[in-house]
Design a protein around this motif. Structure first.
Motif, short mmCIF file in Angstrom:
data_model
loop_
_atom_site.label_atom_id
_atom_site.label_comp_id
_atom_site.label_asym_id
_atom_site.label_seq_id
_atom_site.Cartn_x
_atom_site.Cartn_y
_atom_site.Cartn_z
N GLY A 585 0.81 -1.21 0.00
CA GLY A 585 0.00 0.00 0.00
C GLY A 585 0.84 1.26 0.00
O GLY A 585 0.50 2.26 -0.65
N SER A 588 2.33 1.67 -3.50
CA SER A 588 1.29 2.09 -4.43
C SER A 588 0.92 3.56 -4.23
O SER A 588 0.72 4.30 -5.20
N ALA A 589 0.83 3.97 -2.97
CA ALA A 589 0.48 5.37 -2.69
C ALA A 589 1.55 6.32 -3.21
O ALA A 589 1.24 7.40 -3.75
N SER A 592 1.26 6.74 -6.83
CA SER A 592 0.04 7.47 -7.19
C SER A 592 0.06 8.91 -6.70
O SER A 592 -0.99 9.56 -6.62
N TRP A 593 1.25 9.40 -6.35
CA TRP A 593 1.36 10.73 -5.73
C TRP A 593 0.65 11.82 -6.53
O TRP A 593 -0.02 12.69 -5.97
N LEU A 599 -5.17 7.86 -5.11
CA LEU A 599 -4.88 7.97 -3.68
C LEU A 599 -6.15 7.84 -2.84
O LEU A 599 -6.11 7.35 -1.71
N THR A 601 -8.43 5.85 -3.10
CA THR A 601 -8.81 4.45 -2.89
C THR A 601 -7.72 3.67 -2.16
O THR A 601 -7.82 2.45 -2.02
N SER A 602 -6.69 4.36 -1.67
CA SER A 602 -5.56 3.68 -1.02
C SER A 602 -6.01 2.97 0.26
O SER A 602 -6.79 3.51 1.05
N SER A 603 -5.50 1.77 0.44
CA SER A 603 -5.81 1.03 1.67
C SER A 603 -5.24 1.73 2.91
O SER A 603 -5.71 1.48 4.03
N LEU A 604 -4.25 2.60 2.73
CA LEU A 604 -3.66 3.30 3.88
C LEU A 604 -4.64 4.26 4.54
O LEU A 604 -4.49 4.60 5.71
#
Length: 703
Positions: A585, A588-589, A592-593, A599, A601-604
């Motif tokens: 995650g 991926s984040a 996707s900056w 961002l 939809t980020s799991s974080l």
């Protein structure tokens, strides 16, 4: 002037007042005092060395202090040494006791002599014979002297050995009376403590602090536990209680430690209070309780309040990890004795939770560490041949020629015989001669080549040989562990570290090594050698300690650093992600900056990194990621890792090749920097506390 005259006049200083109070409180020991006075008077049948021996708390230190007063009153030069306050090496002892060599008829008093066991043979054969005629020496320790003192005709003539007994009943009553215990309580206290001076002293403190009055004082079935419980129950405040519990748990207590673990308290006042307790002793690196009291206090808290015990341990570990981080990075790096103290503190806590019979307990001072000397070569090779396999002899011979300074030998305190050795090799390049001579080193270099090669200025540190005459637990094994931990905590340019073990089965499933790098084992002769190590550039010493102790910075010790949290504990983040899912995650984040929709939809966002009520969750997530990437700059070589990540994710370079070109480094170097930087960011965020107004500071950056 008699003792009575000295006690009757008013003291002129605090020190004199303390000495007078101690003289008034001192009871018994008439036989031992008479022996000592006869030596001071140089009676015909007197002796030069008095060896006092007895268990902890029997009153050896009090008697030694009384001897010091007697000798000073007689006009003699007095040198007092205490085993906990000095290093066990001939050079340090020479420096501490230099005055006795030149003084006229000096008196040398050595308390806690068991701490000097590692140099006992040197003291007996080299140092003490140089003292001037008329000298008096007192050695006080828990263990009796080695047999050679008694069997040597010379020493047998000038030495007296006294096993210090408990106080007689009359002396014990006198002690209680002097300490202010009411007569009606004497029988109960004597039934509990007998004539043991420390137990009598502690019981007296409990009785005097009992304001209820009436009825005899009666301990519970667990008499020792009751004594400590009553003593702890009467401390001035809850903060004092916590300070005492901390003191019992750690290797040594300092004001700095108390200030870090109890930030709202007056650390100086707490330290002074602890130092004045009757069972607290002073050492080179701080204060510590008598062994009996330490064990009882720590076990009592663990049984009585397990949750508070875990909280305290977490606080101590947090401070220890911060100290390790400071020791590993500049400016103001910790060096010398302070680093050795830090390594001992780490081992003390590690042995507290180590599963298996590995550490040698209080036998460490049977052996001492020494530098490799020219005459040790044959002894080292002989130990290697005895330990096997036979192919190892040629390998040891190779490294003795290439890096003799990397070898440390362990000598028996009494005989001086070499009973073990280890080597900590420092390697900067894979030389053909080394690879041919040592298959284990060849395996390590091949592993590094494939995974993360060294960079200019870096070196590989490896505990290559650890040979001892007896299996662990052993005193030489303890010293080898200390040396290894010391090397792990220091060393400029130390990039990779490995420990080579020839008994790998117990460690393959050990909680302490499951997440370490482990190349395939190497078979030499009939023995299988395992390599366990880590890249200190991505896992600096503070992070390594988190792994060793399964340290979860959210408030306790987790079952594993990666993967799922320990049973019964809240995970580091609100959504119970596996560590691998969390790391994915983060990556991926960062990728996707520049894409807010991705961002969003980020799991974080469903973890504790972003507050649930954040007005702009995407902006908050960006702030968290930016902060974590920025923190990487605080690490050693962190600037390179930060530049690789910032240019890749924040500056918007079209390709990774373009990033490498912009940074002016080879593509392979850029990829290593990016990989290590991402690993460090994932670690920082994984151990970050959940967001919120009460969130404490983030964990320290690595070294």
């Amino acid at each position: 002037m008699t003792h009575r005259d000295r006690d009757s006049r008013l003291p002129v200083s605090l020190g004199e007042h303390l000495r007078a109070a101690r003289r008034r409180a001192f009871v018994g020991r008439a036989r031992e005092l008479a022996l000592f006075r006869s030596a001071l008077d140089a009676a015909a049948d007197s002796f030069a060395v008095l060896f006092l021996t007895g268990p902890g708390g029997v009153g050896k230190s009090s008697l030694v202090r009384r001897f010091a007063d007697e000798a000073s009153a007689a006009g003699r030069t007095v040198v007092e040494l205490e085993g906990h306050s000095g290093e066990s090496s001939p050079a340090s002892f020479e420096a501490d006791a230099a005055e006795v060599i030149t003084a006229d008829r000096p008196v040398l008093l050595i308390d806690t002599f068991e701490q000097y066991r590692s140099i006992e043979g040197w003291l007996r054969d080299r140092f003490l014979p140089r003292l001037p005629q008329g000298s008096v020496v007192v050695l006080a320790g828990r263990e009796p002297p080695a047999d050679v003192w008694r069997t040597d005709p010379g020493w047998a003539e000038v030495m007296r050995v006294v096993q210090l007994p408990d106080l007689s009943r009359d002396e014990a009553v006198s002690m209680l009376t002097t300490r202010g215990v009411p007569p009606e309580q004497h029988l109960a206290v004597l039934a509990f403590a007998g004539g043991h001076p420390l137990a009598l002293s502690l019981a007296a403190e409990v009785v005097r602090a009992d304001s209820r009055g009436g009825g005899p004082w009666t301990p519970t079935q667990d008499v020792i536990g009751t004594l400590v419980s009553r003593l702890v129950g009467e401390v001035p405040s809850a903060i004092h209680r916590q300070a005492l519990e901390i003191c019992a748990h750690v290797h040594m207590t300092t004001e700095e430690l108390l200030r870090a673990v109890l930030p709202e308290a007056d650390a100086g006042a707490l330290f002074a209070w602890l130092r004045g307790l009757p069972f607290i002793e002073t050492g080179l690196y701080g204060i510590f309780p008598h062994d009996m009291v330490r064990e009882i206090l720590d076990a009592d808290l663990r049984w009585r309040d397990p949750q508070r015990y875990d909280t305290m341990r977490h606080q101590v570990l947090s401070h220890l990890i911060e100290q390790v981080r400071k020791a590993h990075i500049g400016p103001g790096r910790t060096t010398g004795r302070a680093v050795r103290s830090l390594s001992l503190a780490v081992l003390h806590l590690q042995r507290d939770g180590f599963t298996g019979n590995w550490f040698g307990g209080n036998r460490k001072h049977e052996v001492y560490e020494d530098a490799m000397r020219p005459g040790d070569r044959e002894a080292v090779l002989e130990l290697t041949a005895r330990d096997g396999p036979e192919e190892a002899v040629a390998t040891v011979r190779h490294w003795l020629c290439q890096q003799p300074e990397s070898f440390y030998v362990y000598r028996h305190a009494v005989s001086g015989k070499t009973v073990g050795f280890m080597s900590w090799l420092r390697l900067t390049e894979a030389r053909t001669a080394d690879l041919d001579a040592d298959p284990v080193i060849a395996s390590a270099w091949e592993y590094l080549r494939r995974k993360a090669p060294l960079e200019p200025g870096d070196h590989l540190g490896i505990a290559r040989f650890m040979v001892r005459t007896e299996p662990n637990p052993s005193p030489e094994g303890d010293l080898i562990s200390e040396r290894t931990m010391l090397e792990l905590l220091v060393g400029d340019g130390l990039a990779w570290t490995f420990v080579v073990l020839d008994d790998i089965e117990p460690f393959r499933s050990s909680e302490y090594v499951t997440d370490l790098d482990a190349p395939a084992p190497v078979r030499i002769g009939g023995r299988l050698y395992g390599l366990f190590g880590h890249d200190q550039r991505t896992m600096p010493p503070d992070a390594l300690l988190r792994q060793i102790f399964r340290f979860d910075s959210s408030g306790g010790e987790a079952e594993a650093v990666s993967g799922e949290p320990a049973a019964g504990q809240a995970p580091p983040v609100r959504e119970p992600l596996l560590r691998s899912e969390f790391d994915a995650g983060v990556r991926s984040a960062l990728r996707s900056w520049h894409h807010p929709d991705a961002l969003a939809t980020s799991s974080l966002l469903r973890t504790g990194l972003v507050a649930a009520d954040a007005p702009d969750p995407v902006a908050s997530l960006r702030d968290v990621l930016t902060e974590a990437v920025g923190k990487v700059r605080e690490d050693r070589q962190g600037e390179k890792l930060h530049r690789a990540m910032a240019t890749t994710f924040f500056d918007g370079a079209p390709t990774q090749e373009a990033v490498a070109e912009r940074l002016g480094v080879p593509f392979s170097t850029y990829r290593r920097h990016l990989t290590r930087g991402l690993a460090r960011v994932c670690e920082l965020l994984w151990y970050r506390e959940p967001s919120g107004d009460e969130r404490p500071p983030d964990p320290p950056a690595g070294g």
